[in-house]
Scaffold this motif. Structure first.
Motif, PDB file in Angstrom:
ATOM      1  N   TYR A 220       0.196   4.462 -56.014  1.00 29.54           N
ATOM      2  CA  TYR A 220      -0.342   3.222 -56.598  1.00 29.54           C
ATOM      3  C   TYR A 220       0.325   1.995 -55.966  1.00 29.54           C
ATOM      4  CZ  TYR A 220      -1.745  -0.247 -60.034  1.00 29.54           C
ATOM      5  OH  TYR A 220      -2.266  -1.366 -60.621  1.00 29.54           O
ATOM      6  N   LEU A 221       1.608   2.126 -55.594  1.00 33.09           N
ATOM      7  CA  LEU A 221       2.369   0.988 -55.070  1.00 33.09           C
ATOM      8  C   LEU A 221       2.318   0.892 -53.549  1.00 33.09           C
ATOM      9  CD1 LEU A 221       5.513   1.293 -57.344  1.00 33.09           C
ATOM     10  CD2 LEU A 221       3.681  -0.400 -57.516  1.00 33.09           C
ATOM     11  N   TYR A 223       0.369  -0.026 -51.235  1.00 36.11           N
ATOM     12  CA  TYR A 223      -0.125  -1.195 -50.506  1.00 36.11           C
ATOM     13  C   TYR A 223       0.341  -2.504 -51.130  1.00 36.11           C
ATOM     14  CZ  TYR A 223      -2.888   2.497 -48.506  1.00 36.11           C
ATOM     15  OH  TYR A 223      -3.254   3.663 -47.895  1.00 36.11           O
ATOM     16  N   HIS A 224       1.279  -2.426 -52.086  1.00 41.37           N
ATOM     17  CA  HIS A 224       1.800  -3.678 -52.649  1.00 41.37           C
ATOM     18  C   HIS A 224       2.619  -4.389 -51.574  1.00 41.37           C
ATOM     19  CE1 HIS A 224       4.095  -6.503 -55.039  1.00 41.37           C
ATOM     20  NE2 HIS A 224       3.163  -6.374 -55.956  1.00 41.37           N
ATOM     21  N   VAL A 277      10.757  -1.669 -58.766  1.00 41.94           N
ATOM     22  CA  VAL A 277       9.442  -2.192 -59.140  1.00 41.94           C
ATOM     23  C   VAL A 277       9.070  -1.633 -60.506  1.00 41.94           C
ATOM     24  CG1 VAL A 277       6.998  -2.291 -58.477  1.00 41.94           C
ATOM     25  CG2 VAL A 277       8.752  -2.221 -56.701  1.00 41.94           C
ATOM     26  N   SER A 284      -0.200  -3.832 -64.226  1.00 34.93           N
ATOM     27  CA  SER A 284       0.351  -4.960 -63.473  1.00 34.93           C
ATOM     28  C   SER A 284       1.712  -4.530 -62.908  1.00 34.93           C
ATOM     29  CB  SER A 284       0.486  -6.193 -64.364  1.00 34.93           C
ATOM     30  OG  SER A 284       1.370  -5.899 -65.436  1.00 34.93           O
ATOM     31  N   ILE A 285       2.125  -5.202 -61.835  1.00 33.02           N
ATOM     32  CA  ILE A 285       3.341  -4.802 -61.120  1.00 33.02           C
ATOM     33  C   ILE A 285       4.324  -5.953 -61.126  1.00 33.02           C
ATOM     34  CG2 ILE A 285       4.223  -4.218 -58.811  1.00 33.02           C
ATOM     35  CD1 ILE A 285       1.380  -2.946 -58.321  1.00 33.02           C
TER      36      ILE A 285
END
Ligand SMILES: [Zn+2]
Ligand SMILES: [Zn+2]
Length: 288
Positions: A220-221, A223-224, A277, A284-285
């Protein structure tokens, strides 16, 4: 058979009628020829010549059946595929409807980050599984079109797996269903059932076709911008590294801070530097 109907400005025919229209080899040949031509469109005679139907009346009959749904007549009185026609030819080339039973098994030019064994690729039931035979863990399992195996040497095929998986995961994280173009909804779930060794995961379900995808918090993270930048600063380009070489995508790197509401902390450590993170209930991140 019912004719096309106007609904909210869209011209629609029922799915059953649409698939009935395709139930004829001459019509499929018409779509295939229009899909393969390098010209934008073809005249009636050029199209008929390439489809190779001697009887002009028969050919005209089948072409008219497709007109308006899979084939359109241009202002210059030529024929071209509609979006639907292009999707049909795409599905035929990808082998989505007409290829079954292809199986492959080979070593990947990539090693397990835990034990150093060579990773194994297996293709069965139109799904790719990448796993470590020694650790006996599955790195990735995903549906993959059988037509992609055609004319691709092994190294290009491996690149194709990675590209396909990235496209798929990017769409899922952005809540877009690649199967039906519907909206997906994501949530944090208790996940020991679906992902080995992971206490929690992120589940996305399509509101329309119920297509379901369960992934690690790391995926999930992936491509942050903060995660991409942290790795880039330490010499790892996440846009180029094959996903199965990123051990943190598959291993337990998360801490459940709260279950109601969900708060899951993801930790990354490279050369003594840390990135922390938080993924919240609403997905939401926050960077800590
Ligand atoms: Zn291993
Ligand atoms: Zn869907």
């Amino acid at each position: 058979m019912t004719g096309p109907t106007e609904q909210d400005g869209f011209e629609t025919i029922s799915p059953g009628d649409a698939f009935t229209l395709l139930g004829n080899e001459t019509r499929i040949d018409i779509i295939r020829v229009l899909g393969e031509t390098s010209d934008e469109s073809l005249s009636f005679s050029a199209l008929r010549g390439r489809v190779n139907v001697a009887d002009s009346g028969q050919f005209n009959y089948h072409l008219n059946k497709l007109a308006g749904s899979f084939v359109r007549r241009t202002d210059e009185a030529e024929y071209e595929l509609t979006y639907a026609g292009a999707q049909v030819i795409g599905a035929i080339f990808a082998g989505t409807f007409n290829q079954r039973g292809l199986t492959r098994s080979f070593d990947l030019d990539s090693t397990c980050t835990t034990c150093g064994s060579v990773l194994l690729v297996e293709y069965e039931r139109e799904h790719v599984t990448i796993s470590c035979p020694t650790c006996n863990d599955q790195r990735s399992t995903f549906a993959f079109p059988p037509g992609a195996f055609e004319n691709r040497p092994r190294d290009e095929l491996v690149d194709a797996f990675d590209t396909w998986l990235r496209l798929y995961l990017t769409a899922v994280v952005e809540e877009f269903c690649l199967t039906c173009a519907g909206r997906m909804r994501g949530s944090i779930i208790d996940d020991s059932q679906y992902l080995d060794d992971q206490e929690v995961g992120i589940e996305h379900i399509c509101e329309r076709c119920t297509n379901r995808s369960v992934n690690s918090v790391g995926v999930y993270l992936l491509y942050h911008p903060a995660v991409v930048a942290f790795h880039y600063d330490h010499g790892i380009d996440l846009t180029e590294t094959p996903l199965w070489e990123l051990s943190w995508l598959h291993e337990q790197e998360t801490t459940v801070v709260s279950r109601d509401p969900w708060q899951v902390q993801f930790s990354s450590e490279i050369n003594g530097d840390h990135l922390e993170v938080m993924v919240n209930e609403d997905l939401s991140i926050s960077i800590l």
